[in-house]
Design a protein around this motif. Structure first.
Motif, mmCIF file in Angstrom:
data_model
loop_
_atom_site.group_PDB
_atom_site.id
_atom_site.type_symbol
_atom_site.label_atom_id
_atom_site.label_comp_id
_atom_site.label_asym_id
_atom_site.label_seq_id
_atom_site.Cartn_x
_atom_site.Cartn_y
_atom_site.Cartn_z
ATOM 1 N N GLN A 137 0.730 -1.319 0.037
ATOM 2 C CA GLN A 137 -0.002 0.004 -0.156
ATOM 3 C C GLN A 137 0.837 1.162 -0.057
ATOM 4 O O GLN A 137 0.578 2.328 -0.460
ATOM 5 C CB GLN A 137 -1.085 0.031 1.120
ATOM 6 C CG GLN A 137 -1.847 1.337 1.333
ATOM 7 C CD GLN A 137 -2.712 1.108 2.594
ATOM 8 O OE1 GLN A 137 -3.451 0.289 2.662
ATOM 9 N NE2 GLN A 137 -2.035 2.100 3.735
ATOM 10 N N ALA A 138 2.075 1.224 0.579
ATOM 11 C CA ALA A 138 2.962 2.119 0.820
ATOM 12 C C ALA A 138 3.520 2.434 -0.332
ATOM 13 O O ALA A 138 4.550 3.588 -0.429
ATOM 14 C CB ALA A 138 3.845 2.157 1.890
ATOM 15 N N GLY A 139 3.610 1.531 -1.459
ATOM 16 C CA GLY A 139 4.326 1.809 -2.905
ATOM 17 C C GLY A 139 5.535 0.977 -2.922
ATOM 18 O O GLY A 139 6.123 1.029 -4.023
ATOM 19 N N GLY A 140 5.726 -0.091 -1.853
ATOM 20 C CA GLY A 140 6.992 -0.907 -2.100
ATOM 21 C C GLY A 140 6.619 -2.217 -2.604
ATOM 22 O O GLY A 140 5.265 -2.488 -2.627
ATOM 23 N N GLY A 199 7.369 13.837 13.528
ATOM 24 C CA GLY A 199 6.953 14.324 12.378
ATOM 25 C C GLY A 199 6.137 13.436 11.627
ATOM 26 O O GLY A 199 5.221 13.777 10.767
ATOM 27 N N LEU A 200 6.340 12.127 11.571
ATOM 28 C CA LEU A 200 5.576 11.171 11.096
ATOM 29 C C LEU A 200 3.976 10.805 11.644
ATOM 30 O O LEU A 200 3.116 10.919 10.929
ATOM 31 C CB LEU A 200 6.211 9.634 10.968
ATOM 32 C CG LEU A 200 7.333 9.659 10.142
ATOM 33 C CD1 LEU A 200 8.027 8.315 10.277
ATOM 34 C CD2 LEU A 200 7.098 10.018 8.503
ATOM 35 N N ASP A 249 -0.600 1.492 8.478
ATOM 36 C CA ASP A 249 -0.181 2.617 8.761
ATOM 37 C C ASP A 249 0.808 3.245 7.676
ATOM 38 O O ASP A 249 2.171 2.990 7.851
ATOM 39 C CB ASP A 249 0.441 3.039 10.259
ATOM 40 C CG ASP A 249 0.560 4.461 10.538
ATOM 41 O OD1 ASP A 249 0.762 5.259 9.615
ATOM 42 O OD2 ASP A 249 0.622 4.786 11.881
ATOM 43 N N GLU A 250 0.461 3.894 6.610
ATOM 44 C CA GLU A 250 1.205 4.362 5.498
ATOM 45 C C GLU A 250 2.218 5.521 5.941
ATOM 46 O O GLU A 250 3.367 5.705 5.148
ATOM 47 C CB GLU A 250 0.263 4.935 4.536
ATOM 48 C CG GLU A 250 0.939 4.804 3.117
ATOM 49 C CD GLU A 250 -0.045 5.152 2.002
ATOM 50 O OE1 GLU A 250 0.405 5.557 0.922
ATOM 51 O OE2 GLU A 250 -1.144 4.642 2.091
ATOM 52 N N GLY A 260 5.171 4.328 4.384
ATOM 53 C CA GLY A 260 5.347 4.998 3.280
ATOM 54 C C GLY A 260 6.864 5.868 3.843
ATOM 55 O O GLY A 260 7.619 6.139 2.559
ATOM 56 N N ALA A 261 7.181 6.272 4.745
ATOM 57 C CA ALA A 261 8.557 6.876 5.144
ATOM 58 C C ALA A 261 9.749 5.920 4.572
ATOM 59 O O ALA A 261 10.649 6.456 4.118
ATOM 60 C CB ALA A 261 8.603 7.354 6.441
#
Length: 228
Positions: free
Chosen positions: A37-40, A158-159, A214-215, A219-220
């Motif tokens: 989902q995070a693009g990996g 920050g996340l 948790d994206e 995602g990070a």
């Protein structure tokens, strides 16, 4: 091409179809779904004393699982500690090599504890003996839920933003974070997040962000692979 993200796995007896208690390489699907989902592009890593696989990966997820063998932080096993020595040996090699390569690493629950051990830190082997409660693992198969606080200016702060709620399931926790920096704590003071400012992306969280897909965190990790 999507970044290739390796996910460490269990070897456990499993039952499906006509097969019963067959030794099986497995991982909860939430990890795979969260990375995707995070693009990996998720790739499962079986237990193996071989770090060459890191040469074809862009990032690494150290998944949760059984207790870490106390030999990795210079202690004797307590009565509540149940470890998987083969997995421990394989993954400690992966961690050290990933750090040498400055590969982006996300450690989840046991994965965070593995990062701490690799950084020369130590663990509490049974939190109820230290904290006097079992809210971090309230019942078999039941996640504990609480809020955490994060160090202003840290990566995890920050996340996470204003969303401080986390879901956890563990009975061990960080005593001394070693060379890592503790950047998040639970309400009872237990370390909930650690970071390594000496690397491009090394983040450990004591909770289970894969459960909520948790994206922000996954995602990070994926985004960090583009900065190597």
């Amino acid at each position: 091409m999507r970044p290739i993200i390796g996910i460490t796995t269990y070897v456990e007896p499993a039952t499906w179809g006509v097969w019963r208690d067959l030794p099986t390489t497995l991982i909860p699907y939430d990890y795979v779904a969260a990375v995707s989902q995070a693009g990996g592009r998720p790739v499962l890593l079986p237990e193996h004393d071989d770090t060459d696989v890191l040469e074809i990966l862009d990032g690494l997820v150290l998944a949760g699982g059984p207790d870490l063998n106390p030999e990795f932080y210079g202690a004797e096993p307590g009565p509540h500690t149940v470890s998987r020595p083969d997995r421990d040996r394989a993954e400690i090699l992966l961690v050290h090599r990933a750090l040498e390569l400055d590969m982006p690493v996300l450690g989840v629950c046991r994965g965070m504890q593995l990062l701490v051990a690799a950084a020369g830190g130590t663990l509490h082997q049974h939190l109820p003996d230290v904290l006097g409660h079992e809210r971090h693992r309230p019942a078999p198969g039941v996640y504990g839920e609480h809020e955490a606080t994060f160090v202003p200016g840290s990566r995890i702060a920050g996340l996470m933003g204003d969303d401080l709620a986390v879901r956890c399931f563990h009975h061990q926790g960080v005593d001394d974070a070693g060379k890592l920096t503790v950047t998040g704590r639970a309400e009872d003071g237990l370390a909930e997040a650690v970071e390594d400012p000496g690397h491009s992306f090394v983040l450990g969280v004591q909770w289970h962000p894969e459960v909520t897909r948790d994206e922000r965190l996954f995602g990070a990790l994926v985004a960090a692979t583009g900065k190597r």
